[in-house]
Design a protein around this motif. Structure first.
Motif: not given
Length: 430
Positions: A151-163, A165-179
């Motif tokens: 739960e903590k991981l999902a919250r942190r990841t989603e927070q950073w993905l919103r923060q 949004e301009h960084n494609r690499l962070i968005q890519h890592l978000g998928k790696c993490c959550l998916t």
């Protein structure tokens, strides 16, 4: 506290057609090393590590050991219910553990599709738990998935993905993490250990066991490959805060979700310079096939701290047949190691472990020659994630003699090269 080793050989385990796993005490578990079926010694066996998985192997028949004769026996029908179907079983171990034997099974016909790209370790059942033929090869806990709260991981990841949004690499890592639940991506979003920096959608090899790109009709890749080249700024936006915040932090180019990072040497060079302009903390590492010595030289000049060289074999013929390289050879790899050592930098060999191949006498001799001449600092004992039968067939492997045994192989390496370090992960250098 669980026992370190069982007090007797574990039983064979198998599954029925529905995937239901059971043990069969009439036979002991078998391990396999190359073409040899063996009874693992008690000292070879440890409890199934937490975070590991048990896999059913479609179309494969289990092999057990007759406890009376010690001979291997192929089990061709379900001994508990002949109508229920029969499948072999293997363990996919959590990181930081290295196999001594792979699972005992046989293919009843040659044209079976390859198994998915995982490592298949011998597993048995005794005293209410699974046991595997393996050892812990690194005490580092960086990829133990019981160390984080989902739960903590999902919250942190989603927070950073919103923060970001301009960084494609962070968005890519978000998928790696959550998916994909990628341990490296998880560690980035939890701001701990090693952060991944994938950069390359292309590759100069066609590795048999590539986990990010496989041809149609083959075994599926285990994750999607990155489809863009990030900018140096996008990379630094990940690496700099991570290296500043994490004691002994590592940021690594070259991940399972990409091709060969050296093909993006211009971008990586700019990124390293940008990172080091903002912080001298932490270790900047590159995981690579080490195919381009001139690119390695440029990156070392820019400030690359360590190079992890992925290798299936120290023999030219088997390296060629596995990597199927485009424009490089094992000699290119050797020269890249030499370049890094000339710069006084750290070199690890990510040496894929497969019992029966790794500890083949001819392969051992070739590895010893490479270590003696090129002086790598560290040997990472990572299991080969590939169907073993497919691997041996594709490489047209010929034994150089009976396998040494993985434990004997490791003991001899330590005796011959007392300064060589062993483990599983990229070690922090700063």
């Amino acid at each position: 506290m669980p026992s370190k080793h069982p007090n007797k050989p574990p039983s064979l385990v198998f599954a029925n057609a529905a995937g239901e796993i059971t043990d069969y005490p009439e036979l002991s578990m078998a391990g396999r090393s190359g073409s040899h079926f063996l009874k693992p010694s008690i000292e070879d066996l440890i409890p199934l590590p937490e975070g590991s998985d048990i896999f059913v192997l479609p179309g494969r028949l289990p092999v057990g050991i007759d406890p009376e004769t010690g001979e291997p026996l192929l089990v061709e029908e379900n001994p508990l219910d002949p109508d229920a179907g029969l499948q072999a079983v293997a363990a996919f171990m959590s990181p930081a553990h290295t196999a001594i034997h792979w699972a005992g099974f046989e293919k009843p016909k040659a044209d079976l599709a390859p198994l998915p790209l995982f490592a298949y370790t011998a597993v048995g059942w005794h005293d209410g738990q699974f046991w595997v033929s393996a050892f812990r090869s690194d005490p580092d806990k960086r990829q133990e998935m019981n160390r984080f709260q989902p739960e903590k991981l999902a919250r942190r990841t989603e927070q950073w993905l919103r923060q970001y949004e301009h960084n494609r690499l962070i968005q890519h890592l978000g998928k790696c993490c959550l998916t994909y639940r990628c341990p490296a991506a998880i560690n980035y979003f939890l701001r701990q250990f090693e952060a991944p920096l994938p950069t390359s959608p292309v590759c100069n090899a066609q590795c048999l066991g590539c986990i990010s790109l496989q041809p149609s009709g083959c075994c599926p890749s285990t994750q999607d490959r990155i489809n863009f080249v990030p900018t140096a700024k996008e990379i630094a936006e990940i690496a700099v805060p991570h290296l500043k915040a994490v004691t002994g932090g590592v940021a690594s180019f070259g991940q399972g979700c990409e091709g060969e990072p050296l093909l993006q040497a211009d971008t990586i060079e700019q990124a390293i310079l940008l990172i080091r302009k903002q912080t001298g903390q932490g270790t900047i590492n590159l995981n690579s096939n080490a195919s381009l010595p001139q690119a390695v030289d440029r990156l070392a000049h820019a400030g690359l701290d360590s190079l992890r060289v992925s290798m299936n074999s120290a023999q030219d013929v088997y390296h060629q047949r596995y990597y199927r390289p485009k424009g490089f050879s094992l000699d290119s790899v050797r020269q890249s190691i030499r370049v890094m050592k000339r710069h006084g930098r750290f070199v690890s060999l990510n040496y894929f472990i497969l019992p029966g191949f790794t500890d083949d006498p001819a392969e051992f001799a070739a590895l010893c020659k490479l270590i003696a001449e090129y002086q790598p600092d560290f040997l990472q004992l990572r299991n080969l994630n590939m169907d073993p039968d497919w691997y041996f067939e594709a490489l047209q492997f010929k034994e150089g003699g009976p396998p040494m045994g993985i434990r004997a192989w490791l003991k001899q390496l330590k005796q011959r090269f007392p300064r060589l370090r062993f483990g599983y992960f990229n070690p922090p250098l700063r």
